[in-house]
Write an enzyme that holds these catalytic residues in place. Structure first.
Site, PDB file in Angstrom:
ATOM      1  N   THR A 195     -44.130  -6.413 -22.232  1.00  0.00           N
ATOM      2  CA  THR A 195     -42.889  -5.884 -21.648  1.00  0.00           C
ATOM      3  C   THR A 195     -42.102  -7.053 -21.056  1.00  0.00           C
ATOM      4  OG1 THR A 195     -43.954  -3.768 -21.196  1.00  0.00           O
ATOM      5  CG2 THR A 195     -41.923  -4.247 -19.977  1.00  0.00           C
ATOM      6  N   HIS A 198     -40.491  -9.049 -23.890  1.00  0.00           N
ATOM      7  CA  HIS A 198     -39.325  -8.330 -24.406  1.00  0.00           C
ATOM      8  C   HIS A 198     -38.125  -8.452 -23.454  1.00  0.00           C
ATOM      9  CE1 HIS A 198     -37.466  -4.794 -26.546  1.00  0.00           C
ATOM     10  NE2 HIS A 198     -36.889  -4.640 -25.376  1.00  0.00           N
ATOM     11  N   GLU A 199     -38.363  -8.216 -22.167  1.00  0.00           N
ATOM     12  CA  GLU A 199     -37.239  -8.247 -21.218  1.00  0.00           C
ATOM     13  C   GLU A 199     -36.671  -9.662 -21.056  1.00  0.00           C
ATOM     14  OE1 GLU A 199     -36.040  -5.506 -20.611  1.00  0.00           O
ATOM     15  OE2 GLU A 199     -37.728  -4.151 -20.852  1.00  0.00           O
ATOM     16  N   HIS A 202     -34.180 -10.274 -23.689  1.00  0.00           N
ATOM     17  CA  HIS A 202     -32.824  -9.801 -23.353  1.00  0.00           C
ATOM     18  C   HIS A 202     -32.134 -10.771 -22.389  1.00  0.00           C
ATOM     19  CE1 HIS A 202     -33.133  -6.035 -25.421  1.00  0.00           C
ATOM     20  NE2 HIS A 202     -34.016  -5.485 -24.609  1.00  0.00           N
ATOM     21  N   TRP A 210     -33.181  -3.052 -34.159  1.00  0.00           N
ATOM     22  CA  TRP A 210     -32.476  -1.962 -34.854  1.00  0.00           C
ATOM     23  C   TRP A 210     -30.980  -1.960 -34.546  1.00  0.00           C
ATOM     24  CZ3 TRP A 210     -35.526  -1.212 -30.564  1.00  0.00           C
ATOM     25  CH2 TRP A 210     -34.974  -0.555 -29.480  1.00  0.00           C
ATOM     26  N   VAL A 222     -28.566 -11.446 -35.592  1.00  0.00           N
ATOM     27  CA  VAL A 222     -29.552 -12.430 -36.045  1.00  0.00           C
ATOM     28  C   VAL A 222     -29.806 -12.169 -37.525  1.00  0.00           C
ATOM     29  CG1 VAL A 222     -32.008 -12.998 -35.923  1.00  0.00           C
ATOM     30  CG2 VAL A 222     -30.674 -12.841 -33.827  1.00  0.00           C
ATOM     31  N   THR A 225     -33.801 -11.224 -39.187  1.00  0.00           N
ATOM     32  CA  THR A 225     -34.537  -9.980 -38.922  1.00  0.00           C
ATOM     33  C   THR A 225     -33.900  -8.884 -39.767  1.00  0.00           C
ATOM     34  OG1 THR A 225     -33.062  -9.469 -37.065  1.00  0.00           O
ATOM     35  CG2 THR A 225     -35.125 -10.592 -36.537  1.00  0.00           C
ATOM     36  N   ASP A 261     -47.886  -3.179 -26.961  1.00  0.00           N
ATOM     37  CA  ASP A 261     -48.069  -4.616 -26.713  1.00  0.00           C
ATOM     38  C   ASP A 261     -48.868  -5.307 -27.824  1.00  0.00           C
ATOM     39  OD1 ASP A 261     -46.715  -4.280 -24.353  1.00  0.00           O
ATOM     40  OD2 ASP A 261     -48.210  -5.298 -23.109  1.00  0.00           O
TER      41      ASP A 261
HETATM   42 ZN   LIG Z   1     -35.123  -3.871 -24.960  1.00  0.00          ZN
END
Ligand SMILES: [Zn+2]
Lengths: 288, 106
Positions: A195, A198-199, A202, A210, A222, A225, A261
């Site tokens: 987590t 991932h954060e 950002h 997606w 990008v 991907t 994870d």
């Molecule tokens: Zn996210």
């Protein structure tokens, strides 16, 4: 992401900064080089905001999160061997590492971990954990530190972030205490610190693979991907095809999907260029 | 089952219980369901007045809300944007009960 839109509407400067950043990233992607070739070390301050004893996570748990980030952002995570062979060549070292801050903003020694007691049982995704007035903890200057707030969150949420270019006061990431680190109260299937990975993605301006639409029209800006339709959850089986992206399908094992994870394993070369562009641009003062 | 006439219990907020999905079927549960933590969940609030409130994870993982209209047409659940006559999404209701709603794409 109501708050993001609210910022765009209430703060036209934020929209301008985001547009300007996208323009710079576009140029960077075209040129294919970063200003920073060396590894950047990001100073981290962790705000542990707790009400119960359980929520007051140990320093060992905090350090286990830093260790997980350091593996994932240097592509030294052993489980990258599980990336399907077609994408093995895209697994890329982000050239970013993390260290708990050793000096506070006043220049005094610190452990980089702040324990702040609250009366809030759980925080919503509205930045309230980031201000003492709403039961939270004030961030350290975001030009120098990555602020990480660790707390209980409502609605089963695991975390949320703020992109570069937003208000300094709320800059940073928020992570559910039970999804933080790899020991202590961290709970499977969110017990590998991803987590946080991932954060932070950002925070360095990465978007979801997606493209944040559910009709294949969105993009993560990008190129390497594949376009994907929906977030993937759990532990998908390869390949999962959507948006005419066969035969290999969605790159659900990317850190910027929504899988468990132990199912997210990699950043791509172009994602790293995008992250490095934010370190050359709006986050240029970080690690300097 | 046919749901030509929406049952009273259909009027509530349904939250995607993606852990229970099978193949192309999406399982929704009432908001009161005990969900495990998740990076994000989609929900649809099917209101009696024909409006629908959407919530889904946004670009920074905060919940993003939007509004539209909904309609039942035979076995189909049609979700319309706030303005416009073309449904943005159409699902086949393959099973519905007060505590479980199953939708299939198309
Ligand atoms: Zn996210």
């Amino acid at each position: 992401m109501q708050v993001h839109h609210r910022l765009l509407e209430r703060d036209p400067e934020f929209r301008l900064r985001q547009a300007e950043l996208e323009r710079k990233i576009h140029n960077r992607l075209a040129a294919g080089t970063s200003v920073r070739q060396a590894v950047t070390t990001v100073p981290v301050v962790v705000h542990v905001v707790y009400k119960t004893a359980d929520e007051k996570i140990t320093a060992a748990q905090v350090k286990s999160q830093i260790a997980a980030l350091n593996k994932d952002y240097r592509a030294t995570n052993p489980d990258k061997s599980k990336v399907p062979s077609v994408w093995q060549g895209l697994v890329t070292d982000a050239r970013v590492q993390f260290a708990l801050a050793t000096r506070n903003p006043a220049g005094n020694k610190t452990s980089g971990i702040l324990y702040v007691r609250t009366t809030q049982a759980a925080f919503p995704d509205d930045d309230s954990v980031k201000a003492p007035a709403t039961g939270g903890s004030a961030g350290w200057p975001s030009a120098r530190y990555l602020n990480v707030w660790v707390c209980s969150l409502g609605d089963g949420l695991l975390g949320y972030a703020q992109f570069p270019g937003g208000p300094a006061k709320t800059d940073g990431i928020v992570i559910l205490n039970r999804a933080f680190g790899t020991t202590g109260t961290a709970t499977a299937p969110f017990r590998l610190g991803r987590t946080g990975t991932h954060e932070v993605g950002h925070w360095l301006n990465l978007r979801h693979i997606w493209g944040d639409t559910e009709d294949c029209s969105g993009t993560d800006f990008v190129a390497d991907t594949p376009n994907a339709q929906h977030p993937n959850y759990g532990k998908p089986r390869f390949p999962h095809v959507s948006c005419q992206n066969g035969p290999n399908g969605d790159m659900f094992m990317n850190y910027m999907d929504y899988v468990d994870d132990d199912a997210m394993l990699m950043f791509t070369a172009q994602q790293v260029v995008r992250m490095q562009a934010s370190l050359d641009g709006p986050r240029a003062t970080i690690g300097k | 089952m046919a749901v030509d006439t929406p049952r009273e219990w259909l009027h509530q907020e349904w939250v995607h219980s993606h852990e229970e999905d099978r193949d192309d079927e999406m399982v929704f549960r009432p908001a009161s369901f005990k969900f495990p933590p998740s990076r994000g969940r989609r929900s649809i609030d099917l209101r009696r007045d024909g409006t629908v409130g959407h919530a889904r994870p946004g670009p920074d993982d905060r919940r993003q809300r939007s509004a539209g209209r909904w309609e039942i047409d035979g076995h189909a659940l049609k979700l319309f944007p706030a303005t416009g006559k073309t449904p943005a999404e159409v699902y086949r209701i393959t099973s519905a009960s007060p505590d479980r709603l199953v939708l299939r794409s198309g």
